[in-house]
Write a protein that holds these residues in place. Structure first.
Motif, PDB file in Angstrom:
ATOM      1  N   ILE A  22       0.839  -1.202   0.000  1.00 52.82           N
ATOM      2  CA  ILE A  22       0.000   0.000   0.000  1.00 52.82           C
ATOM      3  C   ILE A  22       0.870   1.246   0.000  1.00 52.82           C
ATOM      4  O   ILE A  22       0.655   2.185  -0.778  1.00 52.82           O
ATOM      5  CB  ILE A  22      -0.959  -0.017   1.211  1.00 52.82           C
ATOM      6  N   LEU A  23       1.895   1.255   0.849  1.00 52.89           N
ATOM      7  CA  LEU A  23       2.778   2.414   0.925  1.00 52.89           C
ATOM      8  C   LEU A  23       3.589   2.597  -0.357  1.00 52.89           C
ATOM      9  O   LEU A  23       3.788   3.721  -0.818  1.00 52.89           O
ATOM     10  CB  LEU A  23       3.702   2.289   2.132  1.00 52.89           C
ATOM     11  N   MET A  24       4.057   1.497  -0.956  1.00 51.94           N
ATOM     12  CA  MET A  24       4.828   1.604  -2.201  1.00 51.94           C
ATOM     13  C   MET A  24       3.983   2.126  -3.347  1.00 51.94           C
ATOM     14  O   MET A  24       4.424   2.994  -4.108  1.00 51.94           O
ATOM     15  CB  MET A  24       5.399   0.236  -2.591  1.00 51.94           C
ATOM     16  N   ILE A  25       2.781   1.601  -3.491  1.00 49.07           N
ATOM     17  CA  ILE A  25       1.909   2.041  -4.582  1.00 49.07           C
ATOM     18  C   ILE A  25       1.508   3.493  -4.380  1.00 49.07           C
ATOM     19  O   ILE A  25       1.517   4.294  -5.323  1.00 49.07           O
ATOM     20  CB  ILE A  25       0.681   1.109  -4.696  1.00 49.07           C
ATOM     21  N   LEU A  26       1.190   3.865  -3.155  1.00 48.90           N
ATOM     22  CA  LEU A  26       0.851   5.255  -2.844  1.00 48.90           C
ATOM     23  C   LEU A  26       2.028   6.174  -3.150  1.00 48.90           C
ATOM     24  O   LEU A  26       1.861   7.233  -3.761  1.00 48.90           O
ATOM     25  CB  LEU A  26       0.455   5.358  -1.370  1.00 48.90           C
ATOM     26  N   SER A  27       3.206   5.765  -2.751  1.00 51.12           N
ATOM     27  CA  SER A  27       4.398   6.572  -2.983  1.00 51.12           C
ATOM     28  C   SER A  27       4.697   6.721  -4.469  1.00 51.12           C
ATOM     29  O   SER A  27       5.020   7.813  -4.945  1.00 51.12           O
ATOM     30  CB  SER A  27       5.591   5.932  -2.268  1.00 51.12           C
ATOM     31  N   THR A  28       4.585   5.639  -5.205  1.00 57.39           N
ATOM     32  CA  THR A  28       4.914   5.657  -6.631  1.00 57.39           C
ATOM     33  C   THR A  28       3.904   6.464  -7.439  1.00 57.39           C
ATOM     34  O   THR A  28       4.279   7.167  -8.380  1.00 57.39           O
ATOM     35  CB  THR A  28       4.981   4.215  -7.172  1.00 57.39           C
ATOM     36  N   ALA A  29       2.656   6.404  -7.073  1.00 56.15           N
ATOM     37  CA  ALA A  29       1.602   7.006  -7.884  1.00 56.15           C
ATOM     38  C   ALA A  29       1.359   8.488  -7.608  1.00 56.15           C
ATOM     39  O   ALA A  29       0.752   9.170  -8.430  1.00 56.15           O
ATOM     40  CB  ALA A  29       0.300   6.240  -7.671  1.00 56.15           C
ATOM     41  N   THR A  30       1.826   9.002  -6.493  1.00 50.40           N
ATOM     42  CA  THR A  30       1.511  10.394  -6.143  1.00 50.40           C
ATOM     43  C   THR A  30       2.653  11.339  -6.472  1.00 50.40           C
ATOM     44  O   THR A  30       3.798  10.928  -6.639  1.00 50.40           O
ATOM     45  CB  THR A  30       1.161  10.504  -4.647  1.00 50.40           C
ATOM     46  N   ASN A  31       2.331  12.617  -6.567  1.00 54.75           N
ATOM     47  CA  ASN A  31       3.275  13.649  -6.994  1.00 54.75           C
ATOM     48  C   ASN A  31       3.762  14.526  -5.847  1.00 54.75           C
ATOM     49  O   ASN A  31       3.977  15.718  -6.037  1.00 54.75           O
ATOM     50  CB  ASN A  31       2.625  14.548  -8.049  1.00 54.75           C
ATOM     51  N   TYR A  32       3.946  13.961  -4.684  1.00 53.37           N
ATOM     52  CA  TYR A  32       4.400  14.762  -3.543  1.00 53.37           C
ATOM     53  C   TYR A  32       5.706  14.224  -2.972  1.00 53.37           C
ATOM     54  O   TYR A  32       5.848  14.062  -1.774  1.00 53.37           O
ATOM     55  CB  TYR A  32       3.316  14.816  -2.468  1.00 53.37           C
ATOM     56  N   SER A  37       6.534  18.042  -6.735  1.00 57.26           N
ATOM     57  CA  SER A  37       6.956  17.168  -7.821  1.00 57.26           C
ATOM     58  C   SER A  37       6.984  15.726  -7.337  1.00 57.26           C
ATOM     59  O   SER A  37       7.209  15.457  -6.165  1.00 57.26           O
ATOM     60  CB  SER A  37       8.351  17.587  -8.301  1.00 57.26           C
ATOM     61  N   GLY A  38       6.767  14.819  -8.272  1.00 55.26           N
ATOM     62  CA  GLY A  38       6.843  13.397  -7.985  1.00 55.26           C
ATOM     63  C   GLY A  38       7.780  12.722  -8.962  1.00 55.26           C
ATOM     64  O   GLY A  38       8.698  13.350  -9.499  1.00 55.26           O
ATOM     65  N   LEU A  39       7.541  11.452  -9.210  1.00 48.02           N
ATOM     66  CA  LEU A  39       8.375  10.720 -10.155  1.00 48.02           C
ATOM     67  C   LEU A  39       7.962  10.962 -11.598  1.00 48.02           C
ATOM     68  O   LEU A  39       8.768  10.803 -12.507  1.00 48.02           O
ATOM     69  CB  LEU A  39       8.304   9.217  -9.856  1.00 48.02           C
TER      70      LEU A  39
END
Length: 189
Positions: free
Chosen positions: A43-53, A62-64
């Motif tokens: 959950i944390l990885m997907i949230l981290s990868t998908a968001t722009n913060y 900015s995000g990835l």
């Protein structure tokens, strides 16, 4: 027939673990904990990868994949370190999902009951996270007016969950191997 206290202890120590009622033994608790930690890491990885913060700066964030300035978001042009970070994060999330599915199969007794492969997948997931987050940190740590934000920190939070999930499955597998090794001994331990 009175066995006394010593007889009762010796009698309960000789119970075959497979013939007892299904319960939450140490092995099962470790497998359940590993699966839960794996899901939290996913959950944390997907949230981290998908968001722009990932980072914040005075007029935006900015995000990835995107950069937002004054409320207007645009795709980030290809940069080598950013591409490596994004690829490692996507691979980590994918391998984390595979590890969680394998953990569920172990819990439901539908696959190989050995958790070595599941453990290796969660360790690999943690390694990918470490590579991605360290590379991103090195790239952005020295910039002025840049602050890391919650998406970045949720990626770092997924790292110990992934490693701990691997440790849980590794310990559960070690317990399973040790009980298999002593099962053939005529002495009741």
């Amino acid at each position: 027939m009175d066995l006394g206290m010593g007889g009762m202890l010796a009698n309960t120590a000789c119970v075959d673990p497979r013939s007892s009622l299904p319960g939450m033994g140490v092995k099962r608790s470790l497998q359940s904990g590993g699966t839960l930690l794996g899901f939290l890491a996913n959950i944390l990885m997907i949230l981290s990868t998908a968001t722009n913060y990932w980072i914040r700066f005075p007029r935006g964030h900015s995000g990835l994949w995107q950069e937002c300035n004054s409320g207007i978001c645009s795709n980030i042009p290809c940069q080598t370190m950013l591409a490596v970070t994004g690829a490692c994060m996507v691979l980590a999330a994918g391998s984390g999902i595979v590890g969680s599915v394998m953990g569920l199969r172990i819990l439901c007794h539908e696959g190989d009951s050995r958790g070595q492969t599941t453990s290796c997948i969660f360790f690999f997931c943690g390694l990918l996270l470490l590579i991605a987050l360290t590379g991103y940190t090195v790239k952005n740590a020295w910039k002025n007016d840049i602050f890391f934000s919650w998406s970045y920190f949720s990626g770092w939070l997924a790292l110990p969950f992934s490693f701990l999930a691997g440790v849980c499955f590794l310990l559960a597998d070690m317990i399973l191997q040790s009980t298999d090794a002593i099962r053939g001994f005529p002495v009741c331990l």
